[in-house]
Design a protein around this motif. Structure first.
Motif, PDB file in Angstrom:
ATOM      1  N   ARG A 180      36.493  48.066  43.716  1.00 43.60           N
ATOM      2  CA  ARG A 180      35.641  46.862  43.723  1.00 43.60           C
ATOM      3  C   ARG A 180      34.227  47.238  44.146  1.00 43.60           C
ATOM      4  N   THR A 199      38.139  40.081  40.951  1.00 44.17           N
ATOM      5  CA  THR A 199      38.461  38.927  41.792  1.00 44.17           C
ATOM      6  C   THR A 199      39.017  39.404  43.128  1.00 44.17           C
ATOM      7  N   ASN A 212      41.350  34.963  45.905  1.00 39.29           N
ATOM      8  CA  ASN A 212      41.963  33.942  45.060  1.00 39.29           C
ATOM      9  C   ASN A 212      42.772  33.005  45.954  1.00 39.29           C
ATOM     10  N   MET A 222      32.724  37.645  47.384  1.00 44.30           N
ATOM     11  CA  MET A 222      32.595  37.393  45.946  1.00 44.30           C
ATOM     12  C   MET A 222      31.126  37.086  45.638  1.00 44.30           C
ATOM     13  N   LEU A 223      30.614  37.360  44.440  1.00 44.34           N
ATOM     14  CA  LEU A 223      31.341  38.041  43.386  1.00 44.34           C
ATOM     15  C   LEU A 223      31.389  39.547  43.624  1.00 44.34           C
ATOM     16  N   GLY A 263      43.057  38.606  42.171  1.00 45.81           N
ATOM     17  CA  GLY A 263      42.978  38.355  43.610  1.00 45.81           C
ATOM     18  C   GLY A 263      43.999  39.167  44.383  1.00 45.81           C
ATOM     19  N   SER A 316      42.439  42.300  37.562  1.00 47.70           N
ATOM     20  CA  SER A 316      41.304  41.467  37.140  1.00 47.70           C
ATOM     21  C   SER A 316      40.909  41.798  35.697  1.00 47.70           C
TER      22      SER A 316
END
Ligand code: PHE
Length: 515
Positions: A117, A139, A142, A263-264, A375, A390
């Motif tokens: 990420r 993501t 979530n 996020m994002l 998520g 994702s």
């Protein structure tokens, strides 16, 4: 001094040419805008031996190459990228225990055992832009995913939707706060009007009743969803406050508040190794693969690096300077002419153990049955968390990350055989998703502390170590410079490797200009 000189000089000390340019008003963007690193001047024909073709090593060759340095990279593996790696059909890895795994995933499916990420503000995205790597949203949060804890009172051993835990916790917290500030006794520096406004905020924040009670909220979801015609829906009842506190779910909230997890977040389309591949496209011709560094020596004219080539034969490479990106967990065991203080600093750094498993399932039951579209679910079991993919939403199959754990949990899991890790991931994850046994097909796990050229996940520093040893690591030892995530305040991030590379490149270049 010309403006240009100032740019690389400041870059050398502060590590951010962008900051220098902003200071000079050469750039008008706010501090979060995408940056581009540029050094100016002459390479003076200097030869740089770079150790490691991970993100740091390749970025160093890429940036130095822009002004004509003669760079060469020695890489121990057959592939570039280091921890920036994606496991897909046919991936083979042998851990130091001798255990060999081959990934049997379906074509088109993959998972990222290392970085997965990217926050919006990291320069990793600047390089994605510069190198043309398409990205998509990762993501990280979530509300539909689960918390599942064992041994924590009435809410034990059942998956609880994150939105249920958050809504109730927020409701009860705001209720308590609202009741507290409603009393004069608190002696707050607030006027009656301020308090009225604060109460209005708390009512909305927690979805409190006009008389300041939390009585549940449709925010936590419905037992029966609202629908057409005569179906108004039926909200769930809130959890009992005491049970909720005992559950410990609230302790999971903070993770996503930290600036690097908000996020994002993003990922490259097609796997994290697209970033490595993009660098490799630019500097792959400079890489000698399967070159395992055996000795790093200082010479009167620079450095000499001894390594074995792919046939096992001893070779050597000389240069004016060396940029060593080898993880310190590995470097500390390589004979080298480091000065004693540098050696001590290298030895002082602790690497965090971490591991992941990718599990392929026949169908995406988390989407089809549970309505979880990406998520993370969290648990106090050894698996720690489950990442839902994702990408590939609503397609026929998918790989989820069945565990991603750290420290003791990762050591315990990683020290099992691959088959045992998989069995444990299925057992623990199966308590959250009973579909596991029915739907599971194949898995592939990575224990970073058992991966030969890593021997750990990423560097971790205590405040003391930062004070005592870290500054030394940031200074060159004669002709040898270190670079990598371990030379940053972004340890465990590709952005750390990239920032560190820019700092090192700027420092080295400045020295060449001066010398
Ligand atoms: N960047 C990695 C991740 O997001 C490792 C990491 C985790 C680093 C938490 C710092 C804090 O999973």
């Amino acid at each position: 001094m010309k403006r240009r000189d100032f740019i690389y000089l400041v870059g050398a000390s502060a590590g951010s040419v962008y900051a220098a340019m902003t200071a000079l008003d050469l750039l008008k963007q706010p501090a979060t805008a995408r940056s581009k690193f540029e050094i100016f001047g002459n390479s003076k024909g200097k030869k740089i031996v770079i150790l490691g073709a991970g993100i740091a090593g390749m970025a160093a060759a890429y940036e130095l190459g822009k002004v004509g340095y003669d760079c060469t990279i020695l890489e121990a593996r057959e592939r570039a990228g280091g921890r920036c790696w994606t496991v897909r059909q046919g991936t083979v890895e042998t851990e130091i225990s001798g255990e060999r795994q081959v990934a049997n995933f379906n074509a088109g499916l993959y998972f990222n055992p290392g970085p997965a990420r990217i926050p919006q503000h990291h320069i990793t995205l600047d390089y994605c832009q510069e190198l043309g790597v398409p990205i998509e949203v990762f993501t990280n949060v979530n509300e539909a995913a689960y918390y599942y804890n064992e041994g924590v009172g009435p809410l034990s051993n059942r998956p609880v939707r994150i939105r249920e835990a958050k809504t109730d916790m927020r409701g009860y917290m705001t209720e308590l706060l609202a009741k507290a500030i409603d009393q004069d006794a608190l002696d707050l520096p607030l006027t009656t009007e301020d308090i009225e406004k604060m109460l209005e905020f708390l009512r909305r924040e927690g979805n409190l009743s006009p008389d300041l009670f939390y009585k549940g909220s449709s925010r936590r979801g419905y037992r029966i969803l609202p629908g057409a015609g005569l179906q108004p829906g039926e909200p769930y009842k809130p959890f009992d406050l005491k049970a909720l506190i005992q559950s410990g779910f609230g302790n999971y909230f903070f993770f996503e508040y930290s600036i690097n997890q908000q996020m994002l977040m993003f990922q490259p389309v097609g796997g994290m190794d697209r970033i490595a591949k993009a660098f490799e496209n630019r500097v792959g011709n400079l890489i000698t693969y399967q070159a395992e560094v055996k000795e790093i020596r200082k010479t009167p004219r620079g450095v000499r690096v001894m390594y074995t080539d792919k046939t096992g034969k001893r070779q050597q490479m000389t240069g004016d300077f060396c940029i060593c990106t080898i993880p310190l967990s590995v470097l500390k065991n390589i004979p080298a002419d480091f000065s004693p203080d540098m050696k001590a600093a290298i030895n002082s750094v602790v690497y965090l153990s971490t591991g992941k498993i990718g599990l392929q399932f026949k169908r995406r039951f988390w989407e089809e049955d549970d309505g979880i579209m990406g998520g993370i679910s969290r648990t106090n079991q050894n698996i720690t968390q489950i990442f839902y993919p994702s990408y590939g939403y609503l397609s026929s199959q998918g790989i989820l990350v069945g565990y991603y754990n750290f420290g003791e949990a990762a050591v315990e899991m990683g020290n099992l055989s691959a088959a045992e890790r998989q069995a444990r991931a299925l057992t623990e994850g199966g308590k959250i998703h009973p579909q596991y046994p029915q739907e599971f097909e194949t898995g592939f796990s990575v224990a970073w502390h058992k991966i030969k050229y890593n021997l750990g996940g990423w560097a971790t520093y205590t405040g003391d170590l930062r004070q005592q040893f870290y500054p030394r690591l940031n200074q060159p030892d004669g002709p040898i410079y270190l670079a990598g995530e371990h030379l940053s305040y972004y340890t465990g991030w590709m952005a750390g490797a990239l920032e560190s590379t820019r700092t090192t490149v700027a420092a080295l270049h400045q020295r060449v200009q001066n010398g």
